[in-house]
Design a protein around this motif. Structure first.
Motif, PDB file in Angstrom:
ATOM      1  N   UNK A  48       0.852  -1.189   0.000  1.00  0.00           N
ATOM      2  CA  UNK A  48       0.000   0.000   0.000  1.00  0.00           C
ATOM      3  C   UNK A  48       0.894   1.247   0.000  1.00  0.00           C
ATOM      4  N   UNK A  49       0.626   2.150  -0.930  1.00  0.00           N
ATOM      5  CA  UNK A  49       1.404   3.381  -1.062  1.00  0.00           C
ATOM      6  C   UNK A  49       0.454   4.571  -1.085  1.00  0.00           C
ATOM      7  N   UNK A  50       0.967   5.742  -0.713  1.00  0.00           N
ATOM      8  CA  UNK A  50       0.197   6.977  -0.851  1.00  0.00           C
ATOM      9  C   UNK A  50       0.871   7.871  -1.882  1.00  0.00           C
ATOM     10  N   UNK A  51       0.060   8.390  -2.804  1.00  0.00           N
ATOM     11  CA  UNK A  51       0.500   9.444  -3.717  1.00  0.00           C
ATOM     12  C   UNK A  51       0.308  10.737  -2.949  1.00  0.00           C
ATOM     13  N   UNK A  52       1.377  11.240  -2.342  1.00  0.00           N
ATOM     14  CA  UNK A  52       1.253  12.315  -1.369  1.00  0.00           C
ATOM     15  C   UNK A  52       0.797  13.621  -2.000  1.00  0.00           C
ATOM     16  N   UNK A  53       1.164  13.873  -3.259  1.00  0.00           N
ATOM     17  CA  UNK A  53       0.681  15.078  -3.936  1.00  0.00           C
ATOM     18  C   UNK A  53      -0.795  15.009  -4.249  1.00  0.00           C
ATOM     19  N   UNK A  54      -1.261  13.798  -4.505  1.00  0.00           N
ATOM     20  CA  UNK A  54      -2.668  13.488  -4.753  1.00  0.00           C
ATOM     21  C   UNK A  54      -3.273  14.321  -5.891  1.00  0.00           C
ATOM     22  N   UNK A  55      -4.588  14.460  -5.870  1.00  0.00           N
ATOM     23  CA  UNK A  55      -5.282  15.073  -7.010  1.00  0.00           C
ATOM     24  C   UNK A  55      -4.847  16.520  -7.246  1.00  0.00           C
ATOM     25  N   UNK A  56      -4.566  17.258  -6.172  1.00  0.00           N
ATOM     26  CA  UNK A  56      -4.159  18.659  -6.342  1.00  0.00           C
ATOM     27  C   UNK A  56      -2.805  18.774  -7.031  1.00  0.00           C
TER      28      UNK A  56
END
Length: 275
Positions: A256-264
């Motif tokens: 499991x990873x997080x795309x820290x920049x995300x949608x913004x």
């Protein structure tokens, strides 16, 4: 190891020198409210981490609304609070779950081995009549060594490659409300919609009145996702994706990873496609 600690587990540990309790209370739109609440009262011995001053970096053209903090500066903050690589860390917020979960993910990215979120947050702690304090905490400075755990971090380039190749071994999870995911309404970001290929799993569905749901319920929530695949989670700015990160790990998903920049961050590049 579970990423979640109950208030009953924390209570007898308050006097331990090996634990550091981290107050992460915050209110979007009222950035000084969290620190004011900490100054008013907090769990005894707790130290304060601000979402925007400590757990996020300076907002730029790219990187999203809550980019990664400068890690050298953040390392200094940990050392000033007497935190070492062996310190047991327990983070709490007001009971929302998202701000404390952001702390847990960030420390996991730094390679910290023992970090948990306090289930139910400060609201559950106070409701139980457990001890509170008004005094600030003072600890001897320490040394902290960052050992980045890249296995929990999804870069912009990785997400971009996913949209170009749409590999079968990756699932992209959007943690926002359905109306934002579908592009029906967008109250914050300048473009409505979602990253192509993403599925929608609202982050609040893994919580019940500020408490993480039981393992079986979390497994049911993600039952349509192949647990052998790599899961990249995002939201609007990398904060509310964090409870989904913890919930997926608690449900038994390993990658499991997080795309820290995300949608913004995604929409900060004008040529990126949107569904």
């Amino acid at each position: 190891m579970s990423y979640i600690m109950g208030k009953e587990e924390l209570l007898p540990l308050l006097t331990s020198n090996d634990i550091r309790i981290c107050d992460c209370r915050f209110r979007l739109g009222t950035p000084d409210a969290g620190k004011s609440e900490y100054d008013q009262d907090h769990i005894p011995g707790a130290v304060y981490f601000d979402l925007e001053k400590d757990l996020s970096g300076i907002v730029g053209e790219h990187g999203g609304r809550h980019p990664l903090p400068d890690l050298t500066t953040f390392k200094g903050k940990l050392e000033a609070y007497g935190i070492t690589n062996d310190t047991v860390l327990v983070a709490y917020d007001g009971g929302e779950g998202s701000y404390a979960s952001r702390f847990v993910w960030l420390l996991s990215y730094l390679g910290h081995r023992n970090v948990q979120v306090l289930d139910g947050g400060y609201a559950a702690w106070k409701d139980a009549g457990y001890p509170i304090d008004t005094a600030g905490a003072d600890y001897p400075a320490t040394d902290y060594h960052i050992e980045l755990n890249e296995s929990v971090f999804a870069s912009y380039e990785k997400v971009k490659e996913y949209t170009l190749k749409n590999p079968d071994d990756i699932v992209l999870v959007d943690s926002r409300e359905s109306k934002r995911y579908q592009g029906i309404e967008e109250p914050i970001d300048k473009k409505a919609g979602h990253i192509p290929g993403a599925v929608n799993k609202l982050w609040t569905k893994v919580l019940d009145n500020g408490h993480f749901k039981k393992k079986e319920e979390l497994q049911e929530n993600f039952s349509d996702i192949d647990r052998d695949k790599e899961i990249i989670v995002y939201c609007g700015s990398g904060v509310t994706a964090s409870p989904n990160y913890i919930a997926l790990k608690e449900a038994g998903f390993k990658h499991v990873l997080i795309y820290i920049g995300s949608y913004s961050d995604w929409i900060s590049y004008d040529d990126n496609p949107i569904e």
